[in-house]
Design a protein around this motif. Structure first.
Motif, PDB file in Angstrom:
ATOM      1  N   GLU A  61      40.886  74.564  23.041  1.00 65.14           N
ATOM      2  CA  GLU A  61      40.800  74.040  22.281  1.00 65.14           C
ATOM      3  C   GLU A  61      42.256  74.105  21.355  1.00 65.14           C
ATOM      4  OE1 GLU A  61      38.663  76.945  19.141  1.00 65.14           O
ATOM      5  OE2 GLU A  61      40.610  77.873  18.836  1.00 65.14           O
ATOM      6  N   LEU A  62      41.664  72.443  20.759  1.00 61.17           N
ATOM      7  CA  LEU A  62      42.410  71.983  19.444  1.00 61.17           C
ATOM      8  C   LEU A  62      41.753  72.350  17.952  1.00 61.17           C
ATOM      9  CD1 LEU A  62      45.536  70.086  19.121  1.00 61.17           C
ATOM     10  CD2 LEU A  62      43.299  68.281  19.453  1.00 61.17           C
ATOM     11  N   GLU A  63      42.715  72.761  17.159  1.00 62.67           N
ATOM     12  CA  GLU A  63      42.491  73.079  15.880  1.00 62.67           C
ATOM     13  C   GLU A  63      43.518  71.861  15.293  1.00 62.67           C
ATOM     14  OE1 GLU A  63      43.082  77.160  14.597  1.00 62.67           O
ATOM     15  OE2 GLU A  63      41.292  77.782  16.058  1.00 62.67           O
ATOM     16  N   VAL A  64      42.949  71.340  14.484  1.00 60.39           N
ATOM     17  CA  VAL A  64      43.949  70.243  13.337  1.00 60.39           C
ATOM     18  C   VAL A  64      43.568  70.780  11.671  1.00 60.39           C
ATOM     19  CG1 VAL A  64      44.336  67.626  13.014  1.00 60.39           C
ATOM     20  CG2 VAL A  64      43.503  68.884  14.992  1.00 60.39           C
ATOM     21  N   ILE A  65      44.307  70.064  11.194  1.00 62.19           N
ATOM     22  CA  ILE A  65      45.084  70.252   9.419  1.00 62.19           C
ATOM     23  C   ILE A  65      45.160  69.519   8.961  1.00 62.19           C
ATOM     24  CG2 ILE A  65      45.905  71.746   7.552  1.00 62.19           C
ATOM     25  CD1 ILE A  65      45.399  74.243   9.145  1.00 62.19           C
ATOM     26  N   ILE A  90      49.822  66.212  10.028  1.00 65.80           N
ATOM     27  CA  ILE A  90      48.785  66.557  10.482  1.00 65.80           C
ATOM     28  C   ILE A  90      49.323  68.047  11.668  1.00 65.80           C
ATOM     29  CG2 ILE A  90      47.657  65.800  13.452  1.00 65.80           C
ATOM     30  CD1 ILE A  90      49.365  63.391  11.477  1.00 65.80           C
ATOM     31  N   PHE A  91      49.091  68.892  11.379  1.00 67.64           N
ATOM     32  CA  PHE A  91      49.432  70.114  12.525  1.00 67.64           C
ATOM     33  C   PHE A  91      48.310  70.887  13.261  1.00 67.64           C
ATOM     34  CE2 PHE A  91      50.759  70.600   7.444  1.00 67.64           C
ATOM     35  CZ  PHE A  91      51.867  70.933   7.855  1.00 67.64           C
ATOM     36  N   MET A  92      48.640  70.592  14.182  1.00 66.71           N
ATOM     37  CA  MET A  92      47.961  70.873  15.315  1.00 66.71           C
ATOM     38  C   MET A  92      48.249  72.313  15.694  1.00 66.71           C
ATOM     39  SD  MET A  92      47.636  67.162  17.389  1.00 66.71           S
ATOM     40  CE  MET A  92      48.861  66.958  17.777  1.00 66.71           C
ATOM     41  N   GLU A  93      47.314  72.685  16.119  1.00 63.16           N
ATOM     42  CA  GLU A  93      47.288  73.929  17.260  1.00 63.16           C
ATOM     43  C   GLU A  93      46.801  74.322  18.424  1.00 63.16           C
ATOM     44  OE1 GLU A  93      46.158  78.133  16.494  1.00 63.16           O
ATOM     45  OE2 GLU A  93      48.263  78.294  15.426  1.00 63.16           O
ATOM     46  N   ILE A  94      47.321  74.055  19.606  1.00 64.05           N
ATOM     47  CA  ILE A  94      47.013  73.860  20.976  1.00 64.05           C
ATOM     48  C   ILE A  94      46.483  75.403  21.140  1.00 64.05           C
ATOM     49  CG2 ILE A  94      47.044  72.548  23.261  1.00 64.05           C
ATOM     50  CD1 ILE A  94      49.594  70.694  21.677  1.00 64.05           C
ATOM     51  N   ASP A  95      45.181  74.953  22.396  1.00 60.73           N
ATOM     52  CA  ASP A  95      45.077  76.209  22.360  1.00 60.73           C
ATOM     53  C   ASP A  95      44.929  76.616  24.193  1.00 60.73           C
ATOM     54  OD1 ASP A  95      44.562  78.950  23.835  1.00 60.73           O
ATOM     55  OD2 ASP A  95      42.734  79.850  22.270  1.00 60.73           O
ATOM     56  N   ARG A  96      46.059  77.065  25.119  1.00 60.21           N
ATOM     57  CA  ARG A  96      45.989  76.263  26.216  1.00 60.21           C
ATOM     58  C   ARG A  96      45.332  77.002  27.249  1.00 60.21           C
ATOM     59  NH1 ARG A  96      52.442  75.295  26.635  1.00 60.21           N
ATOM     60  NH2 ARG A  96      52.374  77.721  25.951  1.00 60.21           N
ATOM     61  N   GLN A  97      44.692  76.635  28.134  1.00 56.94           N
ATOM     62  CA  GLN A  97      43.439  77.363  29.263  1.00 56.94           C
ATOM     63  C   GLN A  97      45.048  78.399  30.744  1.00 56.94           C
ATOM     64  OE1 GLN A  97      40.667  75.763  31.221  1.00 56.94           O
ATOM     65  NE2 GLN A  97      39.364  74.885  30.029  1.00 56.94           N
ATOM     66  N   ALA A  98      44.223  79.735  30.957  1.00 57.85           N
ATOM     67  CA  ALA A  98      44.898  80.200  31.660  1.00 57.85           C
ATOM     68  C   ALA A  98      45.596  79.497  32.950  1.00 57.85           C
ATOM     69  CB  ALA A  98      44.907  81.550  31.537  1.00 57.85           C
ATOM     70  N   ARG A  99      46.181  79.367  33.286  1.00 56.26           N
ATOM     71  CA  ARG A  99      46.621  78.661  35.029  1.00 56.26           C
ATOM     72  C   ARG A  99      48.277  79.037  35.217  1.00 56.26           C
ATOM     73  NH1 ARG A  99      44.238  73.473  35.221  1.00 56.26           N
ATOM     74  NH2 ARG A  99      45.574  73.108  36.902  1.00 56.26           N
ATOM     75  N   THR A 146      48.160  87.665  25.669  1.00 53.90           N
ATOM     76  CA  THR A 146      48.911  88.227  24.811  1.00 53.90           C
ATOM     77  C   THR A 146      48.920  87.741  23.398  1.00 53.90           C
ATOM     78  OG1 THR A 146      50.592  87.023  25.782  1.00 53.90           O
ATOM     79  CG2 THR A 146      49.911  89.499  26.138  1.00 53.90           C
ATOM     80  N   ASP A 147      48.055  86.364  23.492  1.00 49.80           N
ATOM     81  CA  ASP A 147      47.891  85.289  22.106  1.00 49.80           C
ATOM     82  C   ASP A 147      48.702  85.026  21.692  1.00 49.80           C
ATOM     83  OD1 ASP A 147      45.630  86.309  21.042  1.00 49.80           O
ATOM     84  OD2 ASP A 147      45.507  87.415  20.793  1.00 49.80           O
ATOM     85  N   THR A 148      50.208  84.411  23.319  1.00 49.90           N
ATOM     86  CA  THR A 148      51.046  83.275  22.697  1.00 49.90           C
ATOM     87  C   THR A 148      50.183  81.883  23.515  1.00 49.90           C
ATOM     88  OG1 THR A 148      51.624  84.258  24.763  1.00 49.90           O
ATOM     89  CG2 THR A 148      52.381  85.212  22.902  1.00 49.90           C
ATOM     90  N   ASP A 149      49.479  81.606  23.819  1.00 53.18           N
ATOM     91  CA  ASP A 149      48.979  80.563  24.399  1.00 53.18           C
ATOM     92  C   ASP A 149      48.976  79.267  23.546  1.00 53.18           C
ATOM     93  OD1 ASP A 149      46.624  81.988  23.636  1.00 53.18           O
ATOM     94  OD2 ASP A 149      45.748  80.649  24.887  1.00 53.18           O
ATOM     95  N   GLU A 150      49.349  79.952  22.256  1.00 51.13           N
ATOM     96  CA  GLU A 150      48.889  78.670  21.602  1.00 51.13           C
ATOM     97  C   GLU A 150      49.725  77.710  21.038  1.00 51.13           C
ATOM     98  OE1 GLU A 150      47.429  80.442  18.023  1.00 51.13           O
ATOM     99  OE2 GLU A 150      45.092  80.317  19.469  1.00 51.13           O
ATOM    100  N   SER A 151      49.843  76.985  21.047  1.00 49.17           N
ATOM    101  CA  SER A 151      51.253  75.528  20.917  1.00 49.17           C
ATOM    102  C   SER A 151      51.512  75.076  19.159  1.00 49.17           C
ATOM    103  CB  SER A 151      51.422  75.356  22.082  1.00 49.17           C
ATOM    104  OG  SER A 151      52.785  74.134  21.698  1.00 49.17           O
ATOM    105  N   GLN A 152      51.931  75.541  18.833  1.00 45.36           N
ATOM    106  CA  GLN A 152      51.407  74.478  17.277  1.00 45.36           C
ATOM    107  C   GLN A 152      52.495  73.485  17.029  1.00 45.36           C
ATOM    108  OE1 GLN A 152      52.328  77.577  14.377  1.00 45.36           O
ATOM    109  NE2 GLN A 152      50.531  78.580  14.418  1.00 45.36           N
TER     110      GLN A 152
END
Length: 265
Positions: free
Chosen positions: A194-198, A209-218, A228-234
């Motif tokens: 998912e992509l979360e945007v503010i 624009i603040f974006m939080e990028i939630d990457r899939q496990a690959r 470990t909830d560290t896959d989100e990149s802001q």
């Protein structure tokens, strides 16, 4: 007028009434709201101490109950407050109309989903119930925000939900953010959950624009990041008025590169 009528007016029976008539009910943040406030006297003469108009919204916040469990509640927030005119007397059945105009704050959230924004108008009458009126309005995206939403849609991101929730991100201005959650499709579908945007609009001159990028496990590294909830990149992108006026294709490529860069990190 009898003392009995005056007593009834104090508890709201036969009291003055107020009704706000807006020139329209659909706006964008920063736009001027225009209309007229219609007041009519009741069965007794009443002294109007103040006439007020609030632009109000609500946001979700988490509170603890008596057992220490968190529950979600809606909290009201006044985006703007306007005091209109001096005190005056409103005689029985007297009609008094007052035109007004005010700006819809740039922080006003978009009324998507169940997000409310409304105009609250009231008369402040001493020692009596205050007559009030409430008018819901529709708030569409500001053109700058609408452009970015269209760009994200072009890149294959579809809005899944949007909600206002308590946050300290802009605590010097407002106690909440409106967060848009996008689900990816197309080329991003295999890489992002998912992509979360503010969005934060600064007086119509710039847009953060603040974006939080939630990457899939690959692979093993990505799997470890996910559990470990560290896959989100802001990422934060600030665009001034000149940059916002770049053509659609240029801005689309810019956002595509910004997202791709975070996927590669």
């Amino acid at each position: 007028m009898s003392v009995f009528d005056q007593l009834l007016a104090r508890v709201g029976i036969g009291s003055a009434t107020v009704d706000t008539q807006l020139n329209k009910d659909t706006f964008v943040p920063g736009e001027t709201i225009e209309g007229e406030i219609l007041m009519k006297g009741g069965e007794a003469s009443q002294e109007i101490e103040n006439l007020y108009l609030y632009i109000t919204t609500e946001y979700k916040c988490e509170v603890e109950d008596e057992e220490g469990e968190e529950t979600t509640v809606w909290e009201k927030y006044i985006l703007a407050e306007h005091r209109l005119g001096d005190s005056f007397s409103l005689e029985p059945d007297q009609e008094h109309n007052l035109p007004f105009s005010c700006q819809l704050p740039y922080e006003t959230p978009i009324t998507v989903g169940d997000q409310p924004v409304y105009i609250s108008t009231g008369l402040d009458i001493s020692f009596a119930l205050d007559p009030q009126d409430k008018d819901d309005i529709q708030v569409n995206p500001h053109p700058a925000v609408e452009k970015i939403l269209a760009i994200l849609n072009e890149l294959g991101f579809e809005v899944h939900k949007a909600e206002c929730k308590q946050s300290s991100l802009f605590e010097d201005r407002i106690p909440f953010v409106q967060e848009f959650e996008f689900h990816p499709s197309g080329s991003y579908e295999d890489y992002l959950d998912e992509l979360e945007v503010i969005f934060f609009l600064e007086e119509g001159e710039s847009l953060d624009i603040f974006m939080e990028i939630d990457r899939q496990a690959r692979g093993l590294k990505s799997w470890f990041q996910e559990i470990t909830d560290t896959d989100e990149s802001q990422v934060r992108i600030s665009l001034n008025s000149e940059q916002l006026n770049l053509n659609f294709d240029e801005l689309t490529s810019f956002f595509d590169r910004a997202i791709q860069k975070r996927l590669e990190s």
